[in-house]
Each structure stands twice: as C-alpha cells, then as structure tokens.
Write an enzyme that holds these catalytic residues in place. Structure first.
Site, PDB file in Angstrom:
ATOM      1  N   VAL A  92     -18.116  76.554  19.969  1.00  0.00           N
ATOM      2  CA  VAL A  92     -18.188  75.101  19.929  1.00  0.00           C
ATOM      3  C   VAL A  92     -19.001  74.565  21.102  1.00  0.00           C
ATOM      4  CG1 VAL A  92     -16.038  74.892  18.632  1.00  0.00           C
ATOM      5  CG2 VAL A  92     -15.951  74.887  21.128  1.00  0.00           C
ATOM      6  N   ASP A  93     -19.465  75.477  21.965  1.00  0.00           N
ATOM      7  CA  ASP A  93     -20.351  75.025  23.048  1.00  0.00           C
ATOM      8  C   ASP A  93     -21.745  74.784  22.468  1.00  0.00           C
ATOM      9  OD1 ASP A  93     -22.061  77.399  23.187  1.00  0.00           O
ATOM     10  OD2 ASP A  93     -20.433  78.436  24.245  1.00  0.00           O
ATOM     11  N   HIS A 134     -17.315  76.375  13.556  1.00  0.00           N
ATOM     12  CA  HIS A 134     -16.112  75.752  14.120  1.00  0.00           C
ATOM     13  C   HIS A 134     -16.383  74.396  14.767  1.00  0.00           C
ATOM     14  CE1 HIS A 134     -14.102  80.004  14.240  1.00  0.00           C
ATOM     15  NE2 HIS A 134     -14.028  79.440  13.057  1.00  0.00           N
ATOM     16  N   CYS A 176     -13.212  60.920  13.539  1.00  0.00           N
ATOM     17  CA  CYS A 176     -11.992  60.150  13.347  1.00  0.00           C
ATOM     18  C   CYS A 176     -10.895  61.059  12.824  1.00  0.00           C
ATOM     19  CB  CYS A 176     -12.248  59.007  12.365  1.00  0.00           C
ATOM     20  SG  CYS A 176     -10.772  57.990  12.117  1.00  0.00           S
ATOM     21  N   CYS A 220     -10.444  58.618   9.025  1.00  0.00           N
ATOM     22  CA  CYS A 220     -11.537  58.399   8.070  1.00  0.00           C
ATOM     23  C   CYS A 220     -12.650  59.428   8.292  1.00  0.00           C
ATOM     24  CB  CYS A 220     -12.062  56.959   8.170  1.00  0.00           C
ATOM     25  SG  CYS A 220     -13.109  56.630   9.601  1.00  0.00           S
ATOM     26  N   THR A 254     -17.467  88.796  19.765  1.00  0.00           N
ATOM     27  CA  THR A 254     -16.355  88.222  19.013  1.00  0.00           C
ATOM     28  C   THR A 254     -15.352  89.316  18.662  1.00  0.00           C
ATOM     29  OG1 THR A 254     -15.661  87.099  16.979  1.00  0.00           O
ATOM     30  CG2 THR A 254     -17.748  88.276  16.876  1.00  0.00           C
TER      31      THR A 254
HETATM   32  P1  NAD Z   1     -12.347  85.939  21.354  1.00  0.00           P
HETATM   33  O1  NAD Z   1     -11.881  85.346  22.654  1.00  0.00           O
HETATM   34  O2  NAD Z   1     -11.375  86.322  20.334  1.00  0.00           O
HETATM   35  O3  NAD Z   1     -13.192  87.256  21.658  1.00  0.00           O
HETATM   36  C1  NAD Z   1     -14.166  87.269  22.641  1.00  0.00           C
HETATM   37  C2  NAD Z   1     -14.853  88.605  22.584  1.00  0.00           C
HETATM   38  O4  NAD Z   1     -15.892  88.590  23.547  1.00  0.00           O
HETATM   39  C3  NAD Z   1     -13.951  89.803  22.904  1.00  0.00           C
HETATM   40  O5  NAD Z   1     -14.116  90.794  21.928  1.00  0.00           O
HETATM   41  C4  NAD Z   1     -14.475  90.261  24.274  1.00  0.00           C
HETATM   42  O6  NAD Z   1     -14.371  91.673  24.439  1.00  0.00           O
HETATM   43  C5  NAD Z   1     -15.919  89.823  24.201  1.00  0.00           C
HETATM   44  N1  NAD Z   1     -16.602  89.646  25.481  1.00  0.00           N
HETATM   45  C6  NAD Z   1     -16.089  89.309  26.681  1.00  0.00           C
HETATM   46  N2  NAD Z   1     -17.062  89.266  27.600  1.00  0.00           N
HETATM   47  C7  NAD Z   1     -18.227  89.543  26.956  1.00  0.00           C
HETATM   48  C8  NAD Z   1     -19.573  89.654  27.351  1.00  0.00           C
HETATM   49  N3  NAD Z   1     -19.945  89.432  28.622  1.00  0.00           N
HETATM   50  N4  NAD Z   1     -20.508  89.968  26.431  1.00  0.00           N
HETATM   51  C9  NAD Z   1     -20.149  90.204  25.134  1.00  0.00           C
HETATM   52  N5  NAD Z   1     -18.879  90.128  24.703  1.00  0.00           N
HETATM   53  C10 NAD Z   1     -17.934  89.796  25.597  1.00  0.00           C
HETATM   54  O7  NAD Z   1     -13.442  84.935  20.833  1.00  0.00           O
HETATM   55  P2  NAD Z   1     -13.937  84.634  19.370  1.00  0.00           P
HETATM   56  O8  NAD Z   1     -13.940  85.900  18.591  1.00  0.00           O
HETATM   57  O9  NAD Z   1     -15.153  83.835  19.502  1.00  0.00           O
HETATM   58  O10 NAD Z   1     -12.796  83.718  18.722  1.00  0.00           O
HETATM   59  C11 NAD Z   1     -12.213  82.700  19.458  1.00  0.00           C
HETATM   60  C12 NAD Z   1     -12.301  81.299  18.865  1.00  0.00           C
HETATM   61  O11 NAD Z   1     -12.230  80.434  19.965  1.00  0.00           O
HETATM   62  C13 NAD Z   1     -13.583  80.961  18.172  1.00  0.00           C
HETATM   63  O12 NAD Z   1     -13.261  80.466  16.943  1.00  0.00           O
HETATM   64  C14 NAD Z   1     -14.253  79.853  18.990  1.00  0.00           C
HETATM   65  O13 NAD Z   1     -14.462  78.705  18.204  1.00  0.00           O
HETATM   66  C15 NAD Z   1     -13.285  79.502  20.045  1.00  0.00           C
HETATM   67  N6  NAD Z   1     -13.850  79.545  21.417  1.00  0.00           N
HETATM   68  C16 NAD Z   1     -15.127  79.084  21.640  1.00  0.00           C
HETATM   69  C17 NAD Z   1     -15.683  79.163  22.912  1.00  0.00           C
HETATM   70  C18 NAD Z   1     -17.110  78.682  23.137  1.00  0.00           C
HETATM   71  O14 NAD Z   1     -17.576  77.856  22.372  1.00  0.00           O
HETATM   72  N7  NAD Z   1     -17.814  79.226  24.132  1.00  0.00           N
HETATM   73  C19 NAD Z   1     -14.931  79.677  23.981  1.00  0.00           C
HETATM   74  C20 NAD Z   1     -13.618  80.112  23.706  1.00  0.00           C
HETATM   75  C21 NAD Z   1     -13.116  80.048  22.419  1.00  0.00           C
HETATM   76 ZN    ZN Z   2     -11.791  56.044  11.311  1.00  0.00          ZN
END
Ligand code: NAD
Ligand code: ZN
Length: 240
Positions: free
Chosen positions: A102-103, A118, A126, A129, A189
């Site tokens: 979401v960044d 996401h 909202c 709405c 991920t």
């Molecule tokens: P997760 O936290 O489940 O997994 C993160 C993964 O990144 C792990 O497997 C970990 O081993 C790996 N990792 C850690 N350091 C790393 C590096 N330097 N290089 C490569 N990989 C590395 O995250 P996810 O699978 O994205 O799921 C979490 C949910 O949380 C997502 O749906 C997301 O929307 C949200 N989220 C988003 C952000 C963002 O936008 N930056 C941050 C945190 C969570």
């Molecule tokens: Zn509204």
C-alpha cells in the site's frame, strides 16, 4: 548464495517473453518500511491484525486513523531502493507489476503501471458511499477531528483490510497477467495473505516458472524453479 542460482534465474528471465513481478512488504523493507510479520512490524502494543480490519475501525476509528497517519508519515520519509528501481526498468520492457503493498515506492521508482491489490495508503475513501480521493492530512487527536465525507460519514484509508474483498478490476487484471506470464518473479512476500497469494499458483498452473527472492521461508518455496535467499535490494539489480 550459489552463483548458479542467480544465473539460472537470470536466464529464465531473459528467455521469458512476459514476466509478472509480484511483490510484498519485503521489497520495501530495505527502504525502512516495516513488514507486518517481521521485527518492527508492531506499532505501540498492537498487531496489524488488530488494526487493519473494518471491526477495528467501527470500534475505534481514532486509533485506526492514528496508526495510518503514522504509516503515511513513515512511508513519505522513505525512498525507493535498488529493488524498486530494477523492477521499474524491467517492467518498462516486458513486465507487469502486481503488488500487495500500500506504499507508493513502486510508483515513485517510475514503474509505468502498478496493479495494486490492496489499495493505497495515499487514498482516502468514504466508509459509506463510493467517494474516494487523494489523501488529505488527518488530525487524529479525537473522533470529532477525523475527516468526513460530504455525505456525513467518516472517511477511511483507501486500503483493503483483513476480511475485505480486493478491488475487482485490479484483481482481474492481475489474474490475466498471471495466466499469460512465462516467469513469475515473487519478491518479499510470505504468501500468507489470500487471495493475493493465489496468483502465484495460477501462474504456476498455467506453466510459468516461479522465481522467489526472499531471505525467509515463503509459501512458494516448494513450487519455485529457483529460490534466491537474500534481500531484494541486493538481488534484483543482479537479475536484470
Ligand atoms: P509479510 O510481512 O507477510 O512478508 C514479508 C516477506 O518479506 C517475508 O517473507 C520476509 O521474509 C520478506 N523480507 C523481509 N525482508 C526482506 C528483504 N530485505 N528483501 C526481500 N524480502 C524480505 O508481507 P506480505 O506478504 O506483503 O503480506 C502482508 C500484507 O501487509 C500485505 O497485504 C500488504 O498489503 C501489507 N503490508 C504492506 C506494507 C507496504 O506497503 N510496504 C508493509 C507491511 C504490510
Ligand atoms: Zn460518503
């Protein structure tokens, strides 16, 4: 890291007509954005699962907004890293990027088209709405100061919370890209969040080779043609 694995991954990517890059929080970890599950993923005493839900927002919208305002500030102070930049270059040629993040670091690195499963930290919408728009500064000192829609309901962050559906248009585009790709490059991920993680299995079932870049264990390790155990910022520039 065996040099062999890197060259195998590189040749798969070079031979591929179409590459789908699928990223998660790990791709932004080295930019200073904490992942949910790793160290630093906690805010105050809360776990993300307690805050990123519609129930949490209904119960305590002020607390949820305070957390999102903190995350917006944190991400705004971060910059894209070498992984975001390598992905932007690769997608400029023959790739499609689907992210769970979401960044806005992929966008800021110049990726031409980012499919966001996401939502975005930098969108308000909202809670009642259909209105949505660019994020405005939030004053989360009390419930009375929280932002409201013209319809009277509270605004909320434009992200997908646990238990909510994914934006249909984005998920559909991602599904087509998964079916059409020759290589699916999965970066940072864990594969724990569904249905997003299912895209990698869709790609595999359609015959794509899976390449995983992640220093930890992921749900995709067993179906990966190559697993590169390392940080995204060091690995990605070596792949493209
Ligand atoms: P997760 O936290 O489940 O997994 C993160 C993964 O990144 C792990 O497997 C970990 O081993 C790996 N990792 C850690 N350091 C790393 C590096 N330097 N290089 C490569 N990989 C590395 O995250 P996810 O699978 O994205 O799921 C979490 C949910 O949380 C997502 O749906 C997301 O929307 C949200 N989220 C988003 C952000 C963002 O936008 N930056 C941050 C945190 C969570
Ligand atoms: Zn509204």
């Amino acid at each position: 890291m065996p040099a062999d694995d890197i060259s195998r991954a590189r040749s798969l990517l070079q031979a591929a007509g179409r590459v789908l890059v699928f990223t998660g929080a790990g791709v932004s970890a080295e930019s200073g954005v904490p992942t949910f599950r790793g160290a630093g993923g906690l805010w105050k005493q809360f776990r993300p699962e307690e805050l990123a839900t519609p129930q949490a927002f209904a119960r305590d919208p002020r607390l949820v907004w305070e957390w999102y305002a903190w995350r917006r500030g944190l991400v705004a102070a971060c910059a894209p890293n070498a992984a975001h930049e390598a992905i932007a270059r690769a997608c400029g040629r023959a790739g499609v990027l689907v992210t769970q993040n979401v960044d806005d670091l992929h966008e800021r690195a110049g990726t031409p088209d980012v499919i966001k499963l996401h939502g975005s930290l930098f969108v308000d919408r909202c809670s009642r709405c259909a209105w949505s728009g660019p994020a405005a500064p939030v004053d989360a000192t009390s419930e009375a100061t929280l932002p409201r829609c013209a319809c009277g309901a509270l605004l909320r962050p434009g992200v997908v919370w646990f238990g909510e559906g994914l934006p249909e248009d984005q998920f559909e585009r991602a599904g087509h890209a998964a079916e059409a790709c020759d290589v699916c490059l999965v970066v940072g991920t864990s594969g724990a969040v569904h249905p997003a993680a299912g895209l990698v299995h869709t790609a595999r079932a359609a015959g794509a080779d899976i390449v995983v870049v992640d220093p930890g264990e992921t749900a995709f390790d067993a179906i990966a043609a190559v697993k590169l155990e390392g940080g995204a910022a060091a690995m990605l520039p070596r792949l493209f």
